[in-house]
Design a protein around this motif. Structure first.
Motif, mmCIF file in Angstrom:
data_model
loop_
_atom_site.group_PDB
_atom_site.id
_atom_site.type_symbol
_atom_site.label_atom_id
_atom_site.label_comp_id
_atom_site.label_asym_id
_atom_site.label_seq_id
_atom_site.Cartn_x
_atom_site.Cartn_y
_atom_site.Cartn_z
ATOM 1 N N PHE A 1 -2.566 -7.406 -5.783
ATOM 2 C CA PHE A 1 -3.188 -6.598 -6.828
ATOM 3 C C PHE A 1 -4.610 -6.196 -6.439
ATOM 4 C CE2 PHE A 1 -6.132 -6.734 -10.468
ATOM 5 C CZ PHE A 1 -5.710 -5.612 -11.148
ATOM 6 N N GLU A 2 -5.393 -7.134 -5.917
ATOM 7 C CA GLU A 2 -6.776 -6.826 -5.549
ATOM 8 C C GLU A 2 -6.836 -5.828 -4.402
ATOM 9 O OE1 GLU A 2 -8.364 -10.674 -4.768
ATOM 10 O OE2 GLU A 2 -8.601 -11.188 -6.881
ATOM 11 N N LEU A 3 -5.879 -5.931 -3.483
ATOM 12 C CA LEU A 3 -5.815 -4.957 -2.393
ATOM 13 C C LEU A 3 -5.547 -3.562 -2.940
ATOM 14 C CD1 LEU A 3 -5.675 -4.314 0.658
ATOM 15 C CD2 LEU A 3 -3.235 -4.848 0.551
ATOM 16 N N LYS A 4 -4.576 -3.430 -3.836
ATOM 17 C CA LYS A 4 -4.251 -2.119 -4.405
ATOM 18 C C LYS A 4 -5.407 -1.596 -5.268
ATOM 19 C CE LYS A 4 0.048 -1.326 -5.710
ATOM 20 N NZ LYS A 4 0.715 -0.559 -4.649
ATOM 21 N N ARG A 5 -6.105 -2.495 -5.947
ATOM 22 C CA ARG A 5 -7.248 -2.044 -6.745
ATOM 23 C C ARG A 5 -8.371 -1.530 -5.856
ATOM 24 N NH1 ARG A 5 -9.945 -6.213 -10.877
ATOM 25 N NH2 ARG A 5 -10.414 -7.239 -8.896
ATOM 26 N N PHE B 1 3.863 -0.096 -15.076
ATOM 27 C CA PHE B 1 3.305 -1.211 -14.303
ATOM 28 C C PHE B 1 4.143 -1.425 -13.054
ATOM 29 C CE2 PHE B 1 6.391 -2.884 -17.318
ATOM 30 C CZ PHE B 1 7.214 -3.653 -16.511
ATOM 31 N N GLN B 2 3.551 -2.096 -12.065
ATOM 32 C CA GLN B 2 4.322 -2.535 -10.906
ATOM 33 C C GLN B 2 4.650 -4.010 -11.105
ATOM 34 O OE1 GLN B 2 2.579 -1.982 -7.019
ATOM 35 N NE2 GLN B 2 4.373 -2.805 -5.953
ATOM 36 N N VAL C 1 -4.260 1.055 -8.470
ATOM 37 C CA VAL C 1 -3.993 0.548 -9.816
ATOM 38 C C VAL C 1 -5.294 0.632 -10.609
ATOM 39 C CG1 VAL C 1 -2.099 -1.001 -9.202
ATOM 40 C CG2 VAL C 1 -4.448 -1.839 -9.106
ATOM 41 N N GLY C 2 -5.157 0.918 -11.896
ATOM 42 C CA GLY C 2 -6.333 1.004 -12.746
ATOM 43 C C GLY C 2 -6.321 0.015 -13.887
ATOM 44 N N GLY C 3 -5.156 -0.620 -14.087
ATOM 45 C CA GLY C 3 -5.035 -1.567 -15.184
ATOM 46 C C GLY C 3 -5.288 -2.993 -14.742
ATOM 47 N N LEU D 1 0.807 -1.225 0.000
ATOM 48 C CA LEU D 1 0.000 0.000 0.000
ATOM 49 C C LEU D 1 0.838 1.272 0.000
ATOM 50 C CD1 LEU D 1 -2.851 -1.006 2.494
ATOM 51 C CD2 LEU D 1 -2.941 -0.894 -0.006
ATOM 52 N N ARG D 2 2.133 1.161 0.291
ATOM 53 C CA ARG D 2 2.946 2.368 0.418
ATOM 54 C C ARG D 2 4.084 2.442 -0.586
ATOM 55 N NH1 ARG D 2 4.375 3.221 6.648
ATOM 56 N NH2 ARG D 2 5.021 5.231 5.785
#
Length: 530
Positions: free
Chosen positions: A227-231, A322-323, A236-238, A203-204
């Protein structure tokens, strides 16, 4: 006979009446239920909404007057919209999961005469899927007779006919403190600390993350959860793009990762954007990154640092923001020493490195993951399956003991649970099913034991493993496996010398094992930490 518990809704219309003696002249389904001489109800869980609390208390008092042996438990469930299928099913599912109902201790009937049609359908589905482990109960007034007494009948479902129905509505809700653990209440303190740290980093930071661990330890699953946590946090938008680098070979690897221009090589009949472009504004998970060739590694490094790369056959660079999450079951430091992996790429990945332990190193987490896999089976198949007490005790004793090596880690556990649940059509895994599964795992794992070098490379340098005779390699690999599956040196010694120790007047198995390990320059700490 086992005690009988009945679960049902208060009938806001059928159970309602003026609070006058005349109420005993009419049929009220909830009260009439306990008046049947051939149906002894020991416990009645009466569900109702907050607006009907007074009626529920009044009905409970009437039940106490005609059936003092029945214990009434009033439970409030409020629906914002009682005709909203999703809301009703979700709240009833939460209720069902919160009940400690054991069909081996008490029988259970689900009363579906009262409640809205939506409530009745949802109770049917939850009973059919065994979230409520009982049978359906239907009551009705007696034909051509007035009065409070009625009739009752039990519907014993043929559950195999309705699997697809429950699957459509089953909703798995993640429970627990950590999103990344999928709601699994893991008990390994070291693993929990690592997950908490990963959550903070995810998250950071947008820096690359390297997940290390054996096959089946959950690297892919954890990457997707990150990924789902960041979304969820709108970071993230992609898309989430997952690549198994072990499947990328030869000239096709460059094209698959970085794309190509039409005509770049034979067969390139159209432009191809490539997987890195597909991950733009999202996350790229390169699983088994140690399998990439050196040329691909160099381009990946540039793409991470500059967000730019050159597609095959193109003279113009393209961008992708991308990450990166990388996964590997290899020792990348050893790969760098062998010049099979770029040291500058490892240095870039090594900012956040997390080593996921295998299941054999997290035996205290077998039980919560067992429950998680049973929930996953219920979600997939629409059927709730559970163990009886004796079978669960036997399976956990095996799964957490040194006899279970779990070479495939959580994939092995998931497959094991799926097999047992599938072979228990009545929804109850018994002792015979567990014993058959333990024997099956023994046969499967014995066929995988012919590759001992993989275990040894975790505790010895590659050149030391290569210098061992095949005889010593096999024997030492088994010793290492048992040690890593045991909680102490003494426990490992007892397991390894279980037969010969019975023929000795005194046994110091720990010392015997310690001396054996010392022959190879090993000790208990080196093995368990390795």
């Amino acid at each position: 006979m086992k005690p009988l518990v009945v679960i049902g809704f208060l009938g806001s219309t059928l159970d309602a009446s003026a609070f006058q003696p005349s109420r005993w002249e009419r049929w009220r389904p909830t009260v009439s239920l306990v008046m049947n001489e051939d149906l002894r109800v020991d416990r009645l869980i009466l569900l109702h909404g907050s607006p009907h609390r007074r009626l529920a208390e009044f009905v409970a008092a009437d039940i106490a007057s005609v059936s003092p042996e029945t214990r009434v438990e009033l439970r409030v469930i409020d629906f914002a919209n009682p005709w909203d299928f999703e809301e009703v099913y979700g709240k009833l599912l939460d209720f069902a999961r919160g009940q400690a109902l054991d069909p081996e201790v008490e029988d259970c009937l689900i009363h579906i005469t009262t409640g809205t049609h939506v409530v009745q359908i949802c109770l049917f589905l939850l009973t059919e899927a065994r979230y409520l482990p009982g049978r359906l109960l239907q009551t009705s007034p007696r034909k051509r007779e007035r009065g409070p007494l009625g009739t009752w009948s039990v519907i014993d479902l043929d559950l195999s006919r309705y699997d697809s129905i429950a699957t459509r509505f089953a909703v798995a809700r993640a429970e627990g403190t950590s999103f990344l653990k999928s709601g699994i209440e893991t008990r390994s303190a070291a693993f929990n600390r690592m997950i908490d740290e990963i959550e903070q980093v995810a998250l950071r930071s947008r820096a690359p993350i390297l997940l290390m661990g054996p096959t089946g330890a959950g690297k892919s699953h954890l990457a997707r959860r990150i990924f789902e946590l960041k979304r969820q946090k709108h970071q993230v938008g992609g898309a989430f793009v997952e690549v198994n680098c072990a499947t990328l070979r030869g000239d096709g690897a460059m094209s698959a990762l970085f794309g190509h221009r039409k005509g770049a090589f034979t067969g390139a009949v159209a432009d191809r954007p490539g997987l890195l472009r597909a991950a733009d504004k999202g996350m790229l998970f390169l699983d088994e990154i140690g399998e990439l060739g050196l040329d691909e590694q160099a381009m990946i490094l540039r793409a991470i640092e500059d967000r730019r790369f050159l597609p095959v056959g193109s003279d113009r660079e393209v961008e992708s923001d991308f990450q990166l999450i990388a996964g590997t079951n290899r020792d990348l430091g050893d790969a760098v020493a062998r010049r099979a992996f770029r040291d500058d790429l490892l240095a870039r990945l090594n900012l956040w490195t997390f080593a996921l332990p295998g299941l054999a190193q997290r035996r205290e987490d077998v039980e919560p993951n067992l429950d998680y896999e049973l929930d996953r089976f219920a979600e997939r198949e629409g059927e709730h399956v559970s163990f009886n007490r004796e079978a669960r005790t036997r399976y956990l004793a095996f799964a957490t003991g040194p006899e279970a090596s779990w070479p495939g880690n959580f994939r092995d556990l998931a497959a094991s649970v799926t097999r047992m649940a599938t072979l228990s059509p009545k929804g109850r895994i018994d002792l015979d099913c567990v014993e058959a599964e333990i024997a099956r795992l023994g046969r499967l794992w014995s066929g995988q034991a012919a590759q001992p070098a993989a275990d040894l490379r975790a505790v010895l340098p590659a050149e030391a493993v290569a210098a061992l005779d095949p005889f010593d390699r096999v024997q030492l690999a088994e010793v290492v496996r048992v040690c890593r599956a045991s909680r102490s040196l003494s426990e490992a010694g007892r397991a390894l010398f279980a037969v010969s120790r019975t023929r000795r007047a005194s046994a110091n198995d720990a010392d015997r094992l310690r001396k054996y390990l010392a022959r190879f320059g090993l000790d208990w700490t080196a093995i368990t930490d390795g």
